[in-house]
Design a protein around this motif. Structure first.
Motif, mmCIF file in Angstrom:
data_model
loop_
_atom_site.group_PDB
_atom_site.id
_atom_site.type_symbol
_atom_site.label_atom_id
_atom_site.label_comp_id
_atom_site.label_asym_id
_atom_site.label_seq_id
_atom_site.Cartn_x
_atom_site.Cartn_y
_atom_site.Cartn_z
ATOM 1 N N LYS A 119 0.830 -1.211 0.000
ATOM 2 C CA LYS A 119 0.000 0.000 0.000
ATOM 3 C C LYS A 119 0.864 1.262 0.000
ATOM 4 N N ASP A 120 2.006 1.205 0.676
ATOM 5 C CA ASP A 120 2.901 2.355 0.686
ATOM 6 C C ASP A 120 3.431 2.640 -0.716
ATOM 7 N N ARG A 123 0.712 4.232 -2.824
ATOM 8 C CA ARG A 123 0.507 5.643 -2.476
ATOM 9 C C ARG A 123 1.599 6.523 -3.082
ATOM 10 N N GLU A 127 1.007 9.409 -5.872
ATOM 11 C CA GLU A 127 1.349 10.809 -5.605
ATOM 12 C C GLU A 127 2.332 11.335 -6.650
ATOM 13 N N HIS A 140 -6.536 5.543 -7.655
ATOM 14 C CA HIS A 140 -5.793 4.744 -6.677
ATOM 15 C C HIS A 140 -6.725 3.713 -6.068
ATOM 16 N N PHE A 411 -6.992 7.732 -0.470
ATOM 17 C CA PHE A 411 -6.263 6.570 0.031
ATOM 18 C C PHE A 411 -7.044 5.723 1.030
#
Length: 426
Positions: A119-120, A123, A127, A140, A411
């Protein structure tokens, strides 16, 4: 089990079977077919070699003519709609570089899907894409978003793809199975070959004349220590990629063909034979054991009985059903569901749940709450509690709701405030 007798049972996406359940599953399937007169169909584009694992512990006994499609090799050739582009490089890709590649592919192909393992990573790539191109065409998806949120975003994505509008989606692997979308290009973080094949299934899905491109990249900063299945799968996929690079004829020039997938599963299964019996530790059970043993010969319990009584117990059933049931987890993740106030319906749902006199009687509310629930790990829940970001809906029931400030429209759930508190008009 008897309720599934005399039936046709279809297991879709069977490649998602947890590795530790392999022998339990195989023995159950053999019983249903051979003793219960059932027919079992295993469906997937990446068929795992469940018949090639240890026969002693339980391998699926396939029918002589087990393939529904007569010529599997020809089927793979006929349905080949993508080209795999191995873009791995020494030192790996920075997330900003992956974002730029995604934008380049968006310009070239009109649509692009990026699938990463964490998930990081999703993200950060998202971005990076929005910082360069704006957010109208960039989407996303992750499991930090509740199901209702993901469904709404997927509808937007499908509508844009159907209208041939520029569409870029950055997602975790949740989009790989059971989601019908068709992108012009796919970028996939290195993972197991089965995951790569599933990701390729989201590219040129509708069979345009020109092949789609699937780029394989190796992110420099993707941390997989807590994701052993993905990490181990990636290692064996890398081995197949290297073999393919040295001798593509061995795989008939198709990295996602049946020959390559067979090699991948042989490497993967051979490495994980000890995991397939569902091992359990002394912390869980009081002694080291495995579910295959507990539900079959139960050797450990019989030996302990003999040690205490001096004789072998003479009984028909030696299984430890209660102990096995206690340690078995259909989904092996120690998570807690948190109901989130996504949109007007989510906010109204949370309010009604808190107003309910007896939550155990609110069946419709609890059923609806499943669409507005995000599962979080214990350390995340503890952090949310410390920040007073969650409240228990009914005392003692361990049903929690989330403060709206901790839910982002991009998110989903966050462990820190991402939006201002809504103004309440009383």
């Amino acid at each position: 089990m008897h309720q599934m007798g005399n039936s046709v049972l279809i297991f879709d996406e069977v490649q998602t079977l947890p590795i530790k359940c392999v022998h339990l599953f195989n023995n159950a399937i053999n019983f249903l077919v051979e003793q219960c007169n059932s027919t079992v169909v295993l469906c997937t584009a990446t068929q795992p070699l469940l018949h090639d694992v240890s026969a002693k512990n339980g391998a699926i006994r396939l029918a002589p003519q087990n393939e529904i499609v007569r010529d599997v090799r020809q089927l793979f050739a006929d349905l080949k709609r993508v080209e795999i582009c191995d873009r791995r490089k020494p030192g790996g890709w920075a997330y900003a570089e992956i974002a730029q590649l995604a934008l380049d592919e968006l310009d070239r192909a009109g649509s692009c899907l990026v699938i990463v393992n964490t998930k990081d990573a999703a993200r950060q790539v998202f971005e990076g894409c929005t910082a360069r191109s704006g957010s109208d065409s960039v989407f996303h998806l992750s499991t930090d978003m509740c199901a209702a949120h993901r469904k709404q975003e997927l509808k937007k994505i499908r509508d844009r793809l159907d209208a041939a509008l520029a569409t870029l989606c950055v997602s975790t692997q949740l989009i790989e199975a059971g989601v019908d979308v068709d992108f012009g290009a796919v970028i996939r973080s290195m993972a197991g070959l089965d995951s790569i094949a599933q990701a390729a299934g989201r590219c040129n899905r509708n069979g345009r004349p020109e092949p789609g491109i699937v780029h394989l990249v190796n992110p420099a900063d993707e941390r997989l220590e807590k994701l052993p299945d993905i990490r181990i799968g990636r290692e064996h996929a890398l081995r197949v990629l290297d073999d393919f690079g040295e001798n593509p004829d061995r795989y008939l020039g198709n990295l996602l063909g049946p020959e390559a997938l067979k090699d991948y599963y042989r490497y993967y299964f051979f490495n994980r034979q000890s995991d397939m019996i569902y091992p359990v530790s002394a912390n869980q059970l009081g002694h080291d054991d495995d579910l295959l043993n507990l539900l079959s010969g139960n050797r450990t319990a019989r030996e302990e009985c003999q040690r205490k009584t001096g004789k072998v117990a003479e009984r028909l059933l030696n299984q430890s059903f209660m102990a096995a049931a206690k340690v078995f987890k259909a989904i092996d993740a120690p998570t807690q569901g948190v109901i989130v106030p996504y949109g007007e319906k989510g906010s109204d749902l949370v309010a009604r749940l808190h107003a309910a006199y007896d939550l155990t009687l609110e069946y419709d509310l609890l059923r609806t709450a499943q669409q507005y629930t995000v599962n979080v790990f214990p350390y995340v829940l503890e952090k949310l509690k410390q920040m007073e970001a969650v409240r228990e809906v009914n005392e003692g029931m361990r049903v929690f709701s989330l403060d709206s400030r901790y839910y982002s429209k991009e998110f989903g759930l966050a462990a820190e405030p991402v939006s201002l508190m809504e103004t309440l008009n009383v």
